[in-house]
Design a protein around this motif. Structure first.
Motif, PDB file in Angstrom:
ATOM      1  N   ARG A 262      -4.082   1.139  -3.516  1.00 39.90           N
ATOM      2  CA  ARG A 262      -4.194   0.368  -2.270  1.00 39.90           C
ATOM      3  C   ARG A 262      -5.536   0.609  -1.586  1.00 39.90           C
ATOM      4  O   ARG A 262      -6.122  -0.303  -1.006  1.00 39.90           O
TER       5      ARG A 262
ATOM      6  N   HIS B   2       5.992  -6.062 -14.906  1.00 43.91           N
ATOM      7  CA  HIS B   2       6.524  -5.183 -13.857  1.00 43.91           C
ATOM      8  C   HIS B   2       5.377  -4.546 -13.069  1.00 43.91           C
ATOM      9  O   HIS B   2       5.402  -4.510 -11.833  1.00 43.91           O
ATOM     10  N   ALA B   3       4.347  -4.068 -13.783  1.00 36.98           N
ATOM     11  CA  ALA B   3       3.223  -3.407 -13.109  1.00 36.98           C
ATOM     12  C   ALA B   3       2.380  -4.393 -12.319  1.00 36.98           C
ATOM     13  O   ALA B   3       1.992  -4.127 -11.174  1.00 36.98           O
TER      14      ALA B   3
ATOM     15  N   GLY C 113       4.006 -13.476  -8.166  1.00 39.44           N
ATOM     16  CA  GLY C 113       3.183 -12.480  -7.491  1.00 39.44           C
ATOM     17  C   GLY C 113       2.555 -12.946  -6.202  1.00 39.44           C
ATOM     18  O   GLY C 113       2.118 -12.128  -5.387  1.00 39.44           O
TER      19      GLY C 113
ATOM     20  N   LYS D 234       1.762  -7.164  -4.965  1.00 37.72           N
ATOM     21  CA  LYS D 234       2.287  -6.776  -3.649  1.00 37.72           C
ATOM     22  C   LYS D 234       1.205  -6.074  -2.833  1.00 37.72           C
ATOM     23  O   LYS D 234       0.992  -6.391  -1.647  1.00 37.72           O
ATOM     24  N   ASP D 235       0.501  -5.143  -3.463  1.00 39.85           N
ATOM     25  CA  ASP D 235      -0.584  -4.446  -2.769  1.00 39.85           C
ATOM     26  C   ASP D 235      -1.700  -5.413  -2.381  1.00 39.85           C
ATOM     27  O   ASP D 235      -2.261  -5.326  -1.287  1.00 39.85           O
TER      28      ASP D 235
ATOM     29  N   GLN E  69      13.037  -1.945 -14.584  1.00 36.57           N
ATOM     30  CA  GLN E  69      13.878  -3.122 -14.307  1.00 36.57           C
ATOM     31  C   GLN E  69      15.034  -3.246 -15.297  1.00 36.57           C
ATOM     32  O   GLN E  69      15.956  -4.026 -15.078  1.00 36.57           O
TER      33      GLN E  69
ATOM     34  N   GLU F 266       3.639  -5.325  -9.001  1.00 40.74           N
ATOM     35  CA  GLU F 266       3.353  -4.272  -8.027  1.00 40.74           C
ATOM     36  C   GLU F 266       1.921  -4.378  -7.519  1.00 40.74           C
ATOM     37  O   GLU F 266       1.652  -4.203  -6.328  1.00 40.74           O
TER      38      GLU F 266
END
Length: 502
Positions: A71, A125-126, A162, A132-133, A439, A129
């Motif tokens: 992040r 999956h990664a 995403g 999201k960041d 997941q 993520e």
């Protein structure tokens, strides 16, 4: 001109160093901000040290922000390069070795096939993520430039789920373009090409030189070429039967189709062992292992060698820096990009990720409408798209039934395995890759019970029809230049050795 560019997976020496060189070769970009992030702090430290040395030697005042805090690296970024390999070489090895027990012989295993499908489960999956960041801390409307495989699946998931504008980038079109120019004995810049399809199954549907259409002469030119007639047998056979040349290498293309790797005794008729990319079993895994081992061992010597030079003449052909240059400076760039179809190719599904010609300028990325792909190539693409769609939805939802259906519809897997074998192979791959697949918690627990309670189907102790040993450090020292080239380049097959004499 100042903006921030972040690299996720910056410990990937091949992509990171080359892409940074390409970016900083643009005169207007000499004061941009650069951030590197990776989960492996050791690799991150080495790559950062090397790239910072390049920057300093070129007289720039940029200081790379290197951090394992993703992040923090993404904060305020306008452009984000994705160059990750989720699961690293440990997971990649399972992508190759477990399917071999069931007779599925892959050369690369990162785009389709059991390996590509599972790589997609880890990667999606990664990447979600990451998205999201990005939504929370990056610059609004930032652009994600995805170099990670499976290209189509990750780009599909990022755009659909995403919430981040994502373009997929690959060097396959440029590689085939060089070959086509060579078989006609022309310079690459003299040959104009139009490609359309899906990543790694894109087709040269138009080839011109000084206004003259050469498309119909391509088969004869390849059949008569002293090297490619031996090393590109699958591509030439597909050109002969479907009418158009594929962007993808011989080994890669052979594993997306049901015809060329289905019988062990026939595989060597279609491949060549002069270079891994021509079809070697697990060939890409081997050269990646060698590259990692060499970089780890030889890193002190890399720091003693001349730095990369940030000039136009040293700039590579990867699309990423040219896209950013077009968006920021207004200089027009033409390339082939992976985007959501939206009628770019009329006879491929609207939701699929297609690879097609586009232009970039200050106002954005503009895709051209290429019309309909010829029926045969479109049919080949549509088979893969069905697998991709199932795999994407499986990865997002954790629905192992969709995952198994993707495996069953995969062309090579279906040509080699029966349904019971595919089900058990999927169980094995889920269990082996559990740490990267949160997941699938419930599905993996059930798979473990099945494997423990039932008599498993017998499997083979099979290394593949054309497996070579990973070179030792001592063997690589005998040709240090080749070892460093393999470790340092994103495209590990730009220069290929001559055909094998076997």
């Amino acid at each position: 001109m100042s903006f921030k560019v972040a690299f996720i997976g910056a410990g990937s020496i091949g992509f990171t160093r080359g892409l940074l060189r390409d970016l900083l070769a643009v005169p207007e970009f000499r004061q941009i901000e650069v951030a590197f992030t990776d989960i492996d702090d050791h690799n991150l430290e080495m790559v950062t040290e090397l790239c910072q040395r390049d920057i300093n030697e070129n007289g720039l005042s940029i200081n790379i922000q290197a951090t394992t805090d993703r992040r923090e690296a993404l904060k305020g970024a306008r452009y984000i390069f994705i160059v990750v390999r989720i699961g690293g070489l440990e997971a990649f090895e399972k992508d190759i070795d477990i399917p071999l027990k069931y007779g599925v012989d892959q050369c690369v295993g990162d785009t389709l096939g059991p390996g590509g499908i599972m790589y997609g489960q880890r990667g999606i999956h990664a990447v979600l993520e990451f998205c999201k960041d990005i939504r929370e801390v990056a610059e609004p409307e930032c652009l994600m430039l995805n170099y990670a495989n499976p290209m189509a699946m990750l780009t599909w998931a990022s755009n659909k789920y995403g919430g981040v504008r994502t373009v997929g980038l690959c060097h396959g079109v440029q590689g085939g373009h060089r070959q086509i120019a060579e078989v006609f004995d022309l310079k690459q810049e003299e040959v104009d090409i139009v490609c359309a399809g899906i990543n790694h199954q894109t087709w040269y549907i138009q080839i011109r030189h000084q206004g003259r259409d050469l498309t119909g002469q391509l088969l004869e030119a390849f059949e008569n070429h002293p090297e490619y007639s031996k090393t590109e047998k699958v591509r030439i056979d597909m050109l002969r039967r479907f009418g158009f040349y594929s962007t993808e290498s011989n080994g890669h293309l052979s594993e997306y189709l049901p015809w060329y790797r289905k019988r062990p005794e026939e595989i060597k008729e279609w491949i060549d062992l002069g270079s891994w990319i021509n079809g070697e079993t697990g060939g890409y895994l081997r050269v990646c292992k060698e590259g990692r081992n060499w970089f780890e061992t030889d890193f002190p010597n890399w720091m003693k060698e001349p730095a990369f030079t940030y000039t136009a003449g040293e700039r590579g052909q990867e699309h990423g820096s040219y896209i950013i240059e077009g968006l920021e400076t207004g200089r027009i760039y033409r390339g082939h990009f992976n985007v959501v179809n939206q009628n770019t190719i009329a006879n491929l599904p609207e939701d699929a990720i297609v690879e097609a010609p586009g232009y970039v300028d200050r106002s954005g990325i503009h895709m051209t409408q290429t019309g309909e792909l010829p029926m045969g190539p479109a049919a080949v693409c549509n088979v893969s798209i069905s697998v991709q769609r199932l795999a994407v939805e499986a990865a997002v939802s954790g629905d192992d039934q969709l995952l198994r259906q993707a495996m069953m519809l995969d062309p090579l897997t279906g040509a080699v395995c029966n349904p019971q074998e595919i089900w058990q192979m999927t169980d094995e791959m889920l269990i082996a890759q559990e740490i990267w697949l949160p997941q699938y918690g419930q599905a993996i627990a059930e798979a473990k019970l099945r494997m423990a309670e039932k008599n498993p189907l017998p499997t083979k102790n099979y290394r593949g029809a054309a497996r070579l040993q990973v070179k030792t450090i001592q063997e690589m020292k005998e040709n240090r230049k080749a070892a460093s080239k393999n470790a340092g380049e994103a495209d590990k097959s730009t220069e290929r050795p001559a055909a094998s004499k076997e």
